[in-house]
Design a protein around this motif. Sequence first.
Motif, mmCIF file in Angstrom:
data_model
loop_
_atom_site.group_PDB
_atom_site.id
_atom_site.type_symbol
_atom_site.label_atom_id
_atom_site.label_comp_id
_atom_site.label_asym_id
_atom_site.label_seq_id
_atom_site.Cartn_x
_atom_site.Cartn_y
_atom_site.Cartn_z
ATOM 1 N N ASP A 54 0.856 -1.171 0.000
ATOM 2 C CA ASP A 54 0.000 0.000 0.000
ATOM 3 C C ASP A 54 0.905 1.237 0.000
ATOM 4 N N ALA A 90 -13.806 -5.486 -1.100
ATOM 5 C CA ALA A 90 -12.509 -4.807 -1.184
ATOM 6 C C ALA A 90 -11.504 -5.330 -0.160
ATOM 7 N N ASP A 91 -11.801 -6.485 0.448
ATOM 8 C CA ASP A 91 -10.929 -7.028 1.487
ATOM 9 C C ASP A 91 -10.643 -8.505 1.249
ATOM 10 N N SER A 93 -7.828 -11.642 2.828
ATOM 11 C CA SER A 93 -6.699 -12.013 3.678
ATOM 12 C C SER A 93 -6.344 -13.463 3.401
ATOM 13 N N TRP A 117 -4.984 -7.805 2.187
ATOM 14 C CA TRP A 117 -5.019 -7.074 0.914
ATOM 15 C C TRP A 117 -6.270 -6.211 0.862
ATOM 16 N N ARG A 118 -6.141 -5.024 0.237
ATOM 17 C CA ARG A 118 -7.255 -4.087 0.104
ATOM 18 C C ARG A 118 -7.353 -3.640 -1.353
ATOM 19 N N TYR A 119 -8.572 -3.595 -1.866
ATOM 20 C CA TYR A 119 -8.790 -3.151 -3.244
ATOM 21 C C TYR A 119 -8.928 -1.639 -3.290
ATOM 22 N N ASP A 120 -8.201 -1.020 -4.185
ATOM 23 C CA ASP A 120 -8.260 0.419 -4.408
ATOM 24 C C ASP A 120 -9.010 0.628 -5.720
ATOM 25 N N TRP A 126 -5.081 -4.116 -6.224
ATOM 26 C CA TRP A 126 -5.039 -4.555 -4.831
ATOM 27 C C TRP A 126 -3.701 -4.165 -4.223
ATOM 28 N N THR A 129 -1.581 -4.532 2.621
ATOM 29 C CA THR A 129 -1.594 -3.581 3.731
ATOM 30 C C THR A 129 -0.917 -4.108 4.986
#
Length: 136
Positions: A54, A90-91, A93, A117-120, A126, A129
């Motif tokens: 990130d 958007a999440d 793991s 992991w987080r989706y932007d 991704w 984080t």
Amino acid sequence: MSINAFALGLLLALLPGLADARADKADKALQASLKMYAQAVRWNDFAAAAESLDPALRAPEGFSEDDEAYYTRFQISGYSLKSGVRSGPADYSQRVELRIIDVASQTERVKTDRQIWRYDAAAKRWWLTSGLPRLE
């Protein structure tokens, strides 16, 4: 039937398909990100793996010489996915088992890496984080 009612009906019929298409793109982006990251870690290319971090977690100087010196002390001999959970659109793991060889002592050990992991949506990608794994 008025044109407005027809247009509203058509829009309502298409919305689930549009949501599915958006989710499908995010799923494909997730799979591509996970594959790229796993390959970088397997090949001990932690500078490339750091590209998945990130941007808010990245050091201003990027992947430093100190980072490089730290990761060259180890050799990854195994990377195995143990579990993965999509807790929201958007999440994501996952738990990965890393087999790590200490280069100096030539001893191998196993460590679990818990990745988040987080989706932007703006960047359409991704981001990792949870940071790069600590191998000690």
